[in-house]
Design an enzyme around this catalytic site. Structure first.
Site, PDB file in Angstrom:
ATOM      1  NE  ARG A 153      11.013   1.338   5.581  1.00  0.00           N
ATOM      2  CZ  ARG A 153      12.234   1.854   5.419  1.00  0.00           C
ATOM      3  NH1 ARG A 153      12.772   2.564   6.382  1.00  0.00           N
ATOM      4  NH2 ARG A 153      12.912   1.643   4.302  1.00  0.00           N
ATOM      5  CE  LYS A 178      12.286  -3.591   4.866  1.00  0.00           C
ATOM      6  NZ  LYS A 178      11.486  -3.472   3.620  1.00  0.00           N
ATOM      7  CG  HIS A 246       4.294   2.174   2.934  1.00  0.00           C
ATOM      8  ND1 HIS A 246       5.133   2.024   4.014  1.00  0.00           N
ATOM      9  CD2 HIS A 246       5.053   1.911   1.843  1.00  0.00           C
ATOM     10  CE1 HIS A 246       6.333   1.667   3.596  1.00  0.00           C
ATOM     11  NE2 HIS A 246       6.326   1.590   2.289  1.00  0.00           N
ATOM     12  NE  ARG A 249       8.976   4.400   3.115  1.00  0.00           N
ATOM     13  CZ  ARG A 249      10.179   4.729   3.581  1.00  0.00           C
ATOM     14  NH1 ARG A 249      10.300   5.746   4.405  1.00  0.00           N
ATOM     15  NH2 ARG A 249      11.251   4.047   3.217  1.00  0.00           N
ATOM     16  CG  HIS A 272      14.419   3.129  -0.056  1.00  0.00           C
ATOM     17  ND1 HIS A 272      13.738   3.890  -0.980  1.00  0.00           N
ATOM     18  CD2 HIS A 272      13.464   2.553   0.719  1.00  0.00           C
ATOM     19  CE1 HIS A 272      12.437   3.772  -0.785  1.00  0.00           C
ATOM     20  NE2 HIS A 272      12.256   2.965   0.251  1.00  0.00           N
ATOM     21  CE1 TYR A 281       7.736   3.875  -0.350  1.00  0.00           C
ATOM     22  CE2 TYR A 281       9.260   2.544  -1.623  1.00  0.00           C
ATOM     23  CZ  TYR A 281       8.440   2.712  -0.529  1.00  0.00           C
ATOM     24  OH  TYR A 281       8.321   1.694   0.388  1.00  0.00           O
TER      25      TYR A 281
END
Length: 301
Positions: A153, A178, A246, A249, A272, A281
């Protein structure tokens, strides 16, 4: 009413350990709600009713119609009023009855390999920038490659320090992930020479940040975003697709899937918490589905 907002954001940053961008978004949403309530003559949080919040959300929906934005605003309000209720600043949360709008599950844009090659090659072109700063080309080459070959990210990439890079073991420590989660990502062999070249141009290392700006300080989100947009535009990959950091990603996840990685492995590499996030994704084409069906074997048939 301002002090409670500040306490809530501090709670999100320190206790809930939410990402800086999430905290900033929550602060904007709750502050916008406070300004709306103030204009309606509401003087304290315990005067707020579900009707007040629904009218605020209706006004926000006209200004920001995207379901994702509306869902985030509802999440911010639910979290804020729950925080007030737990602190006994209000009797009960008026946001508890709010319904979260459903997000549209649109497939993300993904660059194919030729487009990715064009984007990475744009760094070596002399006509992209009018002014050329020492070390900028090496920095930008590594920056784009880390997005594509490590799936980071933007906040994770900008938060990297040199101490997070272990070239001997080919490991990258992502400490600013995150939700406060940490993970370790293997360094792709293609990244090793880029890291070595950048390390040579950056010496001596007086700033711990891996990526720095012209002034020698940690690279900002704005400069990184503007740099990425310039390369995407010059490479011609953003003409018909919405291309952001992104996007790479998504490319990373899709290439892992093609290379034989399972969703659980991809989930770990992307950082995640839930597998549902990972599935968004990964894009599987109809051609790949036909190939998978052809490879099926049922006994002696």
């Amino acid at each position: 009413m301002i002090e409670e907002v500040e306490d809530f954001i501090h709670h999100c940053r320190v206790e809930r350990r939410l990402a800086p961008l999430t905290c900033s978004a929550y602060e904007r949403d709750v502050s916008a709600c406070r300004a709306y309530l103030d204009a309606q003559g509401v003087g304290s949080w315990d005067e707020v009713s579900p009707a007040h919040l629904r009218r605020f959300l209706a006004a926000e929906a006209e200004r920001r119609p995207a379901p994702a934005s509306q869902a985030r605003t509802v999440a911010a309000l639910k979290g804020f009023f729950r925080f007030l209720a737990e602190g006994e600043l209000i009797d009960r949360s008026p946001a508890a009855v709010l319904r979260t709008p459903k997000k549209r599950e649109a497939l993300p844009d993904v660059l194919d390999r030729h487009e990715l090659e064009r984007l990475l090659a744009a760094v070596d072109r002399d006509d992209v920038w009018e002014r050329h700063h020492p070390g900028k080309r090496e920095r930008d080459r590594l920056l784009l490659a880390l997005f594509a070959f490590a799936g980071l990210r933007r906040s994770e990439l900008l938060g990297l320090d040199w101490d997070d890079v272990e070239l001997e073991r080919r490991l990258l420590r992502v400490r600013h992930a995150k939700g406060g989660r940490h993970r370790v990502v293997p360094i792709h062999p293609a990244l090793v020479p880029l890291l070595v070249d950048y390390l040579a141009i950056r010496s001596p290392l007086t700033e711990p940040a891996l990526f720095t700006g012209v002034q020698g300080r940690r690279l900002s989100v704005g400069i990184m975003a503007a740099t990425f947009r310039r390369y995407a535009r010059e490479a011609g990959v953003s003409d018909r697709k919405r291309v952001t950091p992104h996007t790479l990603r998504h490319v990373f996840a899709s290439e892992l899937l093609r290379a034989g990685a399972n969703l659980r492995q991809i989930q770990e590499l992307l950082g995640h918490r839930h597998l549902d996030s990972t599935q968004r994704y990964t894009r599987v084409t109809a051609h790949e589905l036909r190939g998978a069906v052809k490879r099926l074997r049922f006994g002696a048939y």
